[in-house]
Scaffold this motif. Structure first.
Motif, mmCIF file in Angstrom:
data_model
loop_
_atom_site.group_PDB
_atom_site.id
_atom_site.type_symbol
_atom_site.label_atom_id
_atom_site.label_comp_id
_atom_site.label_asym_id
_atom_site.label_seq_id
_atom_site.Cartn_x
_atom_site.Cartn_y
_atom_site.Cartn_z
ATOM 1 N N VAL A 198 39.729 3.809 -20.586
ATOM 2 C CA VAL A 198 39.098 4.438 -21.836
ATOM 3 C C VAL A 198 37.732 4.562 -21.965
ATOM 4 O O VAL A 198 36.716 5.535 -22.266
ATOM 5 N N LYS A 199 37.127 3.216 -21.704
ATOM 6 C CA LYS A 199 35.717 3.158 -21.822
ATOM 7 C C LYS A 199 34.910 4.194 -20.799
ATOM 8 O O LYS A 199 34.024 4.663 -20.964
ATOM 9 N N PHE A 200 35.408 4.070 -19.604
ATOM 10 C CA PHE A 200 34.762 4.813 -18.441
ATOM 11 C C PHE A 200 34.869 6.283 -18.882
ATOM 12 O O PHE A 200 33.947 6.935 -18.545
ATOM 13 N N ASP A 201 35.998 6.822 -19.339
ATOM 14 C CA ASP A 201 36.046 8.127 -19.933
ATOM 15 C C ASP A 201 34.811 8.577 -20.793
ATOM 16 O O ASP A 201 34.532 9.573 -20.870
ATOM 17 N N ASN A 202 34.765 7.555 -21.778
ATOM 18 C CA ASN A 202 33.752 7.672 -22.777
ATOM 19 C C ASN A 202 32.518 7.581 -22.394
ATOM 20 O O ASN A 202 31.480 8.471 -22.912
ATOM 21 N N LYS A 203 32.105 7.044 -21.346
ATOM 22 C CA LYS A 203 30.845 6.958 -20.615
ATOM 23 C C LYS A 203 30.760 8.314 -19.758
ATOM 24 O O LYS A 203 29.621 8.687 -20.076
ATOM 25 N N ALA A 204 31.641 8.905 -19.564
ATOM 26 C CA ALA A 204 31.657 10.151 -18.772
ATOM 27 C C ALA A 204 31.056 11.318 -19.616
ATOM 28 O O ALA A 204 30.387 12.183 -19.387
ATOM 29 N N LYS A 205 31.746 11.211 -20.933
ATOM 30 C CA LYS A 205 31.213 12.273 -22.028
ATOM 31 C C LYS A 205 29.956 11.875 -22.296
ATOM 32 O O LYS A 205 29.011 12.728 -22.584
ATOM 33 N N LEU A 206 29.507 10.764 -22.428
ATOM 34 C CA LEU A 206 28.002 10.470 -22.659
ATOM 35 C C LEU A 206 27.262 10.929 -21.713
ATOM 36 O O LEU A 206 26.312 11.513 -21.966
ATOM 37 N N ALA A 207 27.601 10.649 -20.698
ATOM 38 C CA ALA A 207 26.651 11.110 -19.320
ATOM 39 C C ALA A 207 26.623 12.512 -19.173
ATOM 40 O O ALA A 207 25.504 13.034 -19.090
ATOM 41 N N ALA A 208 27.707 13.204 -19.728
ATOM 42 C CA ALA A 208 27.499 14.700 -19.748
ATOM 43 C C ALA A 208 26.720 15.243 -21.077
ATOM 44 O O ALA A 208 25.837 16.175 -20.823
ATOM 45 N N LEU A 209 26.556 14.485 -22.123
ATOM 46 C CA LEU A 209 25.630 14.770 -23.036
ATOM 47 C C LEU A 209 24.305 14.536 -22.646
ATOM 48 O O LEU A 209 23.269 15.422 -22.966
ATOM 49 N N VAL A 210 23.862 13.447 -21.954
ATOM 50 C CA VAL A 210 22.519 13.107 -21.485
ATOM 51 C C VAL A 210 22.081 14.208 -20.569
ATOM 52 O O VAL A 210 21.061 14.639 -20.603
ATOM 53 N N ALA A 211 23.096 14.617 -19.556
ATOM 54 C CA ALA A 211 22.667 15.795 -18.609
ATOM 55 C C ALA A 211 22.339 17.085 -19.375
ATOM 56 O O ALA A 211 21.527 17.827 -18.909
ATOM 57 N N GLN A 212 23.116 17.300 -20.283
ATOM 58 C CA GLN A 212 23.010 18.619 -21.241
ATOM 59 C C GLN A 212 21.688 18.607 -21.880
ATOM 60 O O GLN A 212 20.682 19.561 -21.661
ATOM 61 N N GLU A 213 21.218 17.321 -22.535
ATOM 62 C CA GLU A 213 20.110 17.494 -23.505
ATOM 63 C C GLU A 213 18.782 16.830 -23.032
ATOM 64 O O GLU A 213 17.992 17.302 -23.281
ATOM 65 N N CYS A 214 19.186 16.169 -21.814
ATOM 66 C CA CYS A 214 17.914 15.474 -20.975
ATOM 67 C C CYS A 214 17.749 15.643 -19.761
ATOM 68 O O CYS A 214 16.648 15.459 -19.191
ATOM 69 N N GLU A 215 18.538 16.535 -19.121
ATOM 70 C CA GLU A 215 18.538 16.791 -17.682
ATOM 71 C C GLU A 215 18.377 15.544 -16.847
ATOM 72 O O GLU A 215 17.638 15.539 -15.831
ATOM 73 N N VAL A 216 19.052 14.302 -17.279
ATOM 74 C CA VAL A 216 18.965 13.226 -16.541
ATOM 75 C C VAL A 216 20.385 12.776 -16.257
ATOM 76 O O VAL A 216 21.355 13.010 -17.017
ATOM 77 N N GLU A 217 20.670 12.458 -14.938
ATOM 78 C CA GLU A 217 21.854 12.142 -14.375
ATOM 79 C C GLU A 217 22.037 10.571 -14.594
ATOM 80 O O GLU A 217 21.423 9.800 -13.876
ATOM 81 N N PHE A 218 23.363 10.261 -15.395
ATOM 82 C CA PHE A 218 23.332 8.856 -15.619
ATOM 83 C C PHE A 218 24.690 8.464 -14.839
ATOM 84 O O PHE A 218 25.624 9.253 -14.689
ATOM 85 N N ASP A 219 24.480 7.492 -13.867
ATOM 86 C CA ASP A 219 25.635 6.814 -12.967
ATOM 87 C C ASP A 219 26.767 5.966 -13.728
ATOM 88 O O ASP A 219 26.158 5.156 -14.503
ATOM 89 N N LEU A 220 27.901 6.681 -13.658
ATOM 90 C CA LEU A 220 28.974 5.835 -14.456
ATOM 91 C C LEU A 220 29.206 4.399 -13.928
ATOM 92 O O LEU A 220 29.915 3.593 -14.860
ATOM 93 N N SER A 221 28.733 4.035 -12.885
ATOM 94 C CA SER A 221 29.106 2.668 -12.423
ATOM 95 C C SER A 221 28.043 1.864 -13.049
ATOM 96 O O SER A 221 28.139 0.732 -12.759
#
Length: 317
Positions: free
Chosen positions: A22-45
């Motif tokens: 569940v936490k991993f899935d929520n990290k993926a949603k946050l990473a998508a927000l960061v990619a959209q708003e900041c154009e920065v790729e967050f690694d889920l690991s």
């Protein structure tokens, strides 16, 4: 209050695995927000390290940034043995006339640009500053956060509620004994909270007797990197007020005094994160202990202590 029943599941392997997913899935949603708003790729690991709140010197976003510079400098020096990769997210707004707060935002963005532009740094560290931080963003940020930064100078924060929201969503807190951090640590236990820094009493005493600041070798390296203009190559002198604030003989925010303790606590965070099961167990305990801060409990206290309302079949739950 039923959240306390989660404590009975901290040894349940299947539940821990489900919690982690569940936490991993929520990290993926946050990473998508960061990619959209900041154009920065967050690694889920990587460890998701987050500080979002109003920008103010007492909330010490600057202390967080100094630690990020410390990590950045270590990477450039090749000192990456046992370094735990992390993604650092910051966000918040400054009051219109608060020049230093706006300069801290500028510094955060410049620092993020340097980190994300350097292929040497990318495997170990990434950073983003979220624009237009708001409640809708927090709905995504909070569940995806693994480390909650609550690092205000002890004695300066009246209370705060963001730390409660992060705790309820399973984030672990790194923080000082300030505001609601004190109650959070009492509820979850000291072994599930990353404490650092001076107490409010020590801060007050230091402010009364403070002479010249004492800078550790690690902080001196950070200051030297700032003074070199590394983060403002085409804007010479722009961060001089920040450097002056760090080096001020009497710094009421106690940046230098807490820097080494903060870095040590961050090492403890990183070493703990390596043990995924232990981290998830600590996450579960944080959520389990968060009922004390829920709106249900708050309204119940108002009902009983302030409004003196009689309980009925409909509200006696």
């Amino acid at each position: 209050t039923q959240l306390t029943s989660l404590n009975g599941l901290t040894q349940d392997k299947a539940f821990i695995k489900q919690w982690q997913q569940v936490k991993f899935d929520n990290k993926a949603k946050l990473a998508a927000l960061v990619a959209q708003e900041c154009e920065v790729e967050f690694d889920l690991s990587m460890l998701f390290d987050v500080q979002v709140k109003r920008i103010h010197e007492y909330k010490r976003q600057l202390l967080n940034l100094l630690h990020v510079v410390h990590l950045y400098g270590r990477i450039l020096d090749g000192d990456v043995k046992d370094m735990v990769p992390r993604c650092v997210l910051m966000g918040g707004k400054a009051a219109p006339g608060y020049a230093m707060a706006k300069l801290i935002i500028k510094f955060a963005n410049n620092l993020a640009h340097m980190i994300n532009s350097d292929p040497r740094v990318k495997p170990y560290l990434r950073m983003a500053y979220l624009p237009n931080y708001n409640v809708s963003a927090m709905e995504v940020i909070c569940p995806g956060t693994e480390l909650s930064e609550q690092i205000s100078t002890a004695g300066k924060e009246a209370s705060g509620t963001g730390n409660m929201k992060f705790m309820m969503n399973g984030a672990l807190t790194i923080g000082t004994l300030d505001g609601a951090n004190i109650e959070i640590r009492e509820q979850v236990g000291p072994d599930n909270f990353f404490l650092f820094g001076l107490s409010a009493e020590q801060v007050a005493q230091a402010n009364d007797t403070q002479e010249n600041q004492i800078f550790s070798p690690a902080l001196l390296k950070v200051i030297a990197l700032l003074k070199s203009g590394h983060f403002n190559l085409v804007e010479p002198g722009i961060f001089d007020p920040i450097i002056a604030a760090i080096e001020a003989p009497k710094d009421q925010w106690r940046l230098a005094a807490d820097f080494d303790s903060y870095c040590q606590a961050q090492l403890h965070v990183a070493n703990t994160y390596l043990d995924k099961e232990t981290w998830q167990q600590m996450s579960i305990r944080n959520t389990a202990a968060s009922g004390r801060f829920s709106s249900d409990v708050t309204i119940g206290q108002y009902r009983d202590d302030i409004w003196m309302a009689k309980k009925t079949a409909n509200n006696n739950r």
